[in-house]
Enzyme design. Structure first.
Site: not given
Ligand code: UDP
Length: 329
Positions: A38, A147, A151
């Site tokens: 971020g 990933y 998830k």
């Protein structure tokens, strides 16, 4: 009384747009991010507001928030194939340990929690378009596995908290989403193609370019997530734009849009790159009365404007993210 919402991954692409949305809707927003992927510039315009606070924190460590909490949105996670390769362990940890911490916090605060799942849980899908009932086709040990499996675990533990503890949970399966504030060098196809076109480089198509994606503009995605949070439905819901396009045709669209003379060049297809992806959004339509409103030409225009507004220095920087510096802390 004013509702208080915790948003993790708040300095990221989707997280920052969600902060804007909930501020606009009159909420008190508690934003959290470890800033590995971020960027504070995405939310710096909110720092002056009384209804906004920010914590630089890694949610894989115990998460403490003082006072009442009504809602939690868990959006912290690397979300591009290049990031999974560079920070695989962090990707696994934020989806698993991070989600566990936030579910624990939701239980403690009696808050409703929405977790950001993904079309990646369908893997390289054998069912097309993908409905929520499809279980997926994922390679657990491939580069994207860190990933995809994080998830999938995230969905499982969320349902377990819902069933075992009676926690109010929501699961959104997010399909490819784009718009202003995407990270220029995260390797995803939209920033990659736009960056290449603006720098005067050839556009890199991976594989034969016949693989498809369906791109949803960020305001539509945020609107769908908002409606899902406030609904009473606890099973997963696809949110995305069903308008499907091949990557090859998409490259041509970007060349036309940017008015450049660039060519396309073909590179090797990354391992386990899904051949096709299109959401079936019947459930979201019926349940939430939601469907995307922004078509690709309109959405791509604002996205291009955003990338054009970046400084020359930013446009030519290889990657402004130094992952190691953050991870070694
Ligand atoms: N892609 C491409 N050139 C690039 C970057 C990506 O052809 O420079 C392709 C990639 O192989 C994939 C599609 O574009 O088939 C979308 O990639 P992205 O990383 O944006 O998202 P995901 O694969 O997670 O949907």
């Amino acid at each position: 009384m004013q509702k208080r919402i915790l948003i993790t991954g708040a300095a990221g692409f989707l997280g920052s747009h969600l902060c804007d949305k909930f501020i606009d809707e009159g909420y008190h927003v508690i934003a959290m991010d470890n800033l590995i992927t971020g960027d504070l510039k995405n939310i710096e315009h909110l720092f002056k507001l009384e209804n906004f606070e920010f914590y630089h924190h890694d949610v894989t460590k115990f998460v403490h928030v003082a006072g009442q909490l009504d809602y939690i949105l868990h959006f912290a996670s690397p979300a591009s194939p290049i990031d999974y390769l560079k920070i695989p362990i962090q990707t696994l940890k934020v989806g698993s340990l991070g989600t566990h911490n936030l579910l624990g916090l939701a239980k403690e605060k009696n808050a409703r929690i929405l977790i950001a799942s993904t079309s990646e849980i369908y893997g390289d899908p054998l069912v097309h378009p993908q409905t929520e009932a499809y279980f997926g086709n994922v390679n657990t040990i491939g580069p994207r596995g860190v990933y995809d499996e994080a998830k999938r675990f995230q969905e499982s533990i969320t349902m377990a908290y819902h069933r075992f503890h009676g926690l109010e949970t929501r699961i959104v399966r997010i399909f490819n989403t784009y718009g202003p504030r995407m990270r220029l060098n995260d390797g995803r196809v939209i920033p990659a193609f736009i960056g290449q076109a603006l720098r005067g480089e050839d556009l890199t198509i991976f594989g034969d370019g016949l693989q498809t994606r369906s791109f949803c503009y960020v305001s539509d995605q945020v609107d769908g997530i908002y409606k899902l949070l406030l609904s009473d439905y606890s099973l997963p819901v696809n949110i995305g734009n069903p308008h499907e396009i091949t990557i090859k045709d998409f490259a041509e669209e970007i060349i036309a849009l940017t008015n450049t003379e660039q060519k396309v060049v073909y590179k090797e297809l990354p391992q386990d790159d899904p051949l096709q992806r299109q959401p079936d959004i019947s459930l979201a339509k019926e349940l939430l009365g939601w469907e995307p409103k922004v078509d690709r030409s309109e959405g791509m225009k604002s996205t291009l404007d955003y990338f054009k507004s970046l400084s020359e220095e930013e446009l030519f920087k290889k990657d402004h993210k130094d992952f190691k510096k953050h991870i070694l802390k």
